[in-house]
Design an enzyme around this catalytic site. Sequence first.
Site, PDB file in Angstrom:
ATOM      1  N   SER A  64       0.840  -1.188   0.000  1.00  0.00           N
ATOM      2  CA  SER A  64       0.000   0.000   0.000  1.00  0.00           C
ATOM      3  C   SER A  64       0.876   1.239   0.000  1.00  0.00           C
ATOM      4  O   SER A  64       1.845   1.324   0.766  1.00  0.00           O
ATOM      5  CB  SER A  64      -0.918   0.007   1.227  1.00  0.00           C
ATOM      6  OG  SER A  64      -1.790   1.116   1.201  1.00  0.00           O
ATOM      7  N   HIS A 113      -2.426   7.328  -4.495  1.00  0.00           N
ATOM      8  CA  HIS A 113      -2.610   6.102  -3.716  1.00  0.00           C
ATOM      9  C   HIS A 113      -2.504   4.907  -4.648  1.00  0.00           C
ATOM     10  O   HIS A 113      -2.972   4.943  -5.786  1.00  0.00           O
ATOM     11  CB  HIS A 113      -3.988   6.108  -3.045  1.00  0.00           C
ATOM     12  CG  HIS A 113      -4.460   4.757  -2.605  1.00  0.00           C
ATOM     13  ND1 HIS A 113      -5.382   4.015  -3.327  1.00  0.00           N
ATOM     14  CD2 HIS A 113      -4.127   3.992  -1.524  1.00  0.00           C
ATOM     15  CE1 HIS A 113      -5.606   2.874  -2.710  1.00  0.00           C
ATOM     16  NE2 HIS A 113      -4.856   2.825  -1.616  1.00  0.00           N
TER      17      HIS A 113
END
Length: 310
Positions: free
Chosen positions: A97, A111
């Site tokens: 992530s 992101h």
Amino acid sequence: MRKDRQNKITEVGIYLKDLQNRLCRAFEKEEGESRFQETLWEKPNGGGGRTRLLTEGHVIEQGGVNFSCVYGNQLPPAATQKHPEISGFAFQAEGLSLVIHPRNPYVPTVHANFRFFIAGKDEADPRWWFGGGYDLTPYYGFEEDCRHWHRVAKKACDRFGEAIYPRFKAACDDYFYLKHRNEPRGIGGLFFDDLNEWEFKRCFEFIKILGDSFLEAYLPIMQNRKNHPYGERQREFQLYRRGRYVEFNLLYDRGTRFGLEFGGRTESILMSLPPRVVWRPNWEPEPGSEEARLYEDYLVRRNWVSVSGA
């Protein structure tokens, strides 16, 4: 079957850790002097991870690139929301992530997430799937940046069929949406869950192609905007819009919920939150301003690939 299951976990983990290394090196190169600080963590009888966080950089105000490999006797509710039939299954999960909050308001927040799950009540017939994608959250919009971002995403997807990009682009628009604000978080990108429609090798190849395309999609935007002049007005708007990022991650994000329900390392899970943020009740942008254009021209569903331009 146990060996095959472990081979999948090992193979995906090797790739994700290598991708983490490459991403960190690329962002450190943009920074010049600032470096990611690494924290290794373990959950007793539950796996662990490798958290890397860069703070107070020249280009990146705060950014995290995290890898985790966890396991348990029962999938957390966030992982079974769409498939209650697998609740109660033992599982293993690996994921990478990334969230980058740049300092300059003209550089978008970005992101990315790539994850792999394998679960089952016994070793004979485990169920596996991939998930992830990447999305872009600008504060000040540039059509050429949005076009570039989506064209790179489409190029990566097209190797697996022309229907993939529009499908995952639409899923991204649907997922990264703040229902209580009636607005999207940003200009989207790609999002997918439960990817197992092909054989494992092809699904994993898709993840690798997508992961390898991320820097091609984002770095040119960062490089072109990181020295853009800005003042207090732009900074204040950036901090205000970051509030939407916080709201989404705490109210809707399934990855955040999964990590907290599982009992993972809280500091690693919440690294996605920006270091500074403000809320202004009832604030509205001045008509005709750059800030107003974000809402009118960018926080709307668009076919960015087809936006005119070189």
